[in-house]
Design an enzyme around this catalytic site. Structure first.
Site, PDB file in Angstrom:
ATOM      1  N   ASN A  97      70.213  62.924  85.702  1.00 14.67           N
ATOM      2  CA  ASN A  97      71.130  61.830  85.410  1.00 14.67           C
ATOM      3  C   ASN A  97      71.749  62.108  84.044  1.00 14.67           C
ATOM      4  OD1 ASN A  97      70.378  60.350  87.773  1.00 14.67           O
ATOM      5  ND2 ASN A  97      68.536  59.635  86.705  1.00 14.67           N
ATOM      6  N   GLN A 104      70.820  57.358  83.610  1.00 13.91           N
ATOM      7  CA  GLN A 104      69.985  57.938  82.546  1.00 13.91           C
ATOM      8  C   GLN A 104      69.495  56.831  81.615  1.00 13.91           C
ATOM      9  OE1 GLN A 104      71.794  61.102  80.237  1.00 13.91           O
ATOM     10  NE2 GLN A 104      69.844  61.592  79.211  1.00 13.91           N
ATOM     11  N   HIS A 110      66.427  65.789  80.870  1.00 16.13           N
ATOM     12  CA  HIS A 110      65.241  66.051  81.684  1.00 16.13           C
ATOM     13  C   HIS A 110      65.658  66.233  83.131  1.00 16.13           C
ATOM     14  CE1 HIS A 110      65.931  61.750  81.176  1.00 16.13           C
ATOM     15  NE2 HIS A 110      65.503  61.586  82.418  1.00 16.13           N
ATOM     16  N   HIS A 112      64.421  65.702  86.898  1.00 18.01           N
ATOM     17  CA  HIS A 112      63.448  65.057  87.784  1.00 18.01           C
ATOM     18  C   HIS A 112      63.146  66.001  88.947  1.00 18.01           C
ATOM     19  CE1 HIS A 112      64.032  60.767  86.373  1.00 18.01           C
ATOM     20  NE2 HIS A 112      65.182  61.259  85.969  1.00 18.01           N
TER      21      HIS A 112
HETATM   22  P1  5GP Z   1      66.262  58.759  83.516  1.00 18.02           P
HETATM   23  O1  5GP Z   1      66.446  57.329  83.973  1.00 18.02           O
HETATM   24  O2  5GP Z   1      66.604  58.885  82.047  1.00 18.02           O
HETATM   25  O3  5GP Z   1      66.962  59.773  84.362  1.00 18.02           O
HETATM   26  O4  5GP Z   1      64.730  59.083  83.694  1.00 18.02           O
HETATM   27  C1  5GP Z   1      63.775  58.670  82.771  1.00 18.02           C
HETATM   28  C2  5GP Z   1      62.433  58.748  83.452  1.00 18.02           C
HETATM   29  O5  5GP Z   1      61.446  58.701  82.454  1.00 18.02           O
HETATM   30  C3  5GP Z   1      62.165  57.599  84.427  1.00 18.02           C
HETATM   31  O6  5GP Z   1      61.884  58.112  85.721  1.00 18.02           O
HETATM   32  C4  5GP Z   1      60.970  56.884  83.810  1.00 18.02           C
HETATM   33  O7  5GP Z   1      60.055  56.402  84.780  1.00 18.02           O
HETATM   34  C5  5GP Z   1      60.358  57.966  82.942  1.00 18.02           C
HETATM   35  N1  5GP Z   1      59.660  57.465  81.765  1.00 18.02           N
HETATM   36  C6  5GP Z   1      60.077  56.476  80.927  1.00 18.02           C
HETATM   37  N2  5GP Z   1      59.193  56.304  79.943  1.00 18.02           N
HETATM   38  C7  5GP Z   1      58.199  57.212  80.152  1.00 18.02           C
HETATM   39  C8  5GP Z   1      56.983  57.513  79.458  1.00 18.02           C
HETATM   40  O8  5GP Z   1      56.636  56.926  78.438  1.00 18.02           O
HETATM   41  N3  5GP Z   1      56.204  58.499  79.978  1.00 18.02           N
HETATM   42  C9  5GP Z   1      56.574  59.176  81.108  1.00 18.02           C
HETATM   43  N4  5GP Z   1      55.731  60.132  81.545  1.00 18.02           N
HETATM   44  N5  5GP Z   1      57.698  58.916  81.790  1.00 18.02           N
HETATM   45  C10 5GP Z   1      58.503  57.941  81.312  1.00 18.02           C
END
Ligand code: 5GP
Length: 124
Positions: A97, A104, A110, A112
């Site tokens: 994302n 995001q 990152h 996924h």
């Molecule tokens: P995004 O929404 O930015 O593409 O993905 C962020 C991801 O980070 C989400 O899937 C969320 O569950 C994960 N995430 C958020 N905070 C933490 C954390 O403190 N530890 C871990 N392991 N994952 C996290």
């Protein structure tokens, strides 16, 4: 580009993922090398849900440049290797994302890696 969690003029705050990489916050590590780490997502969206995170704190994919070409390739190869090692080589999904409107929420690039259930297309 100034990451959203940072304020211009102040020392940039570490991203959440940088703090996990630096062991200031807990994380379940499944991979580490000199360019990236991989951890289990805290709120998994599938039986396998890993995050492959570069040590370099690029905020978003859109912020990457030609200088990051090898790093981006490395992240995908690590994502692939982990999916295969975990037994999901036949079917897994890789998602990046880039930007809040794309979903995001953590502004440290990152990848996924999701697997272990059927996925629909297009994603929501
Ligand atoms: P995004 O929404 O930015 O593409 O993905 C962020 C991801 O980070 C989400 O899937 C969320 O569950 C994960 N995430 C958020 N905070 C933490 C954390 O403190 N530890 C871990 N392991 N994952 C996290």
């Amino acid at each position: 580009m100034v990451p959203p969690e940072n304020t211009p003029g102040k020392t940039p705050a570490k991203t959440l993922f940088q703090r996990i990489i630096d062991r200031e916050l807990p994380g379940k590590f499944v991979h580490e090398d000199n360019q990236c780490v991989a951890i289990e997502d805290i709120n998994p969206g599938a039986p396998l849900h890993l995050l492959v995170i570069p040590r370099k704190p690029l905020p978003r994919l859109v912020d990457a440049t030609a200088e990051d070409q090898a790093l981006l390739g490395h992240l995908l190869l690590v994502a692939n290797r982990l999916a295969v090692e975990k037994g999901y080589g036949d079917a897994y999904r890789v998602v990046i994302n880039s930007g809040a409107d794309a979903g995001q929420s953590v502004f440290h690039l990152h990848v996924h890696v999701l697997a272990g259930r059927p996925f629909r297309w297009p994603p929501g």
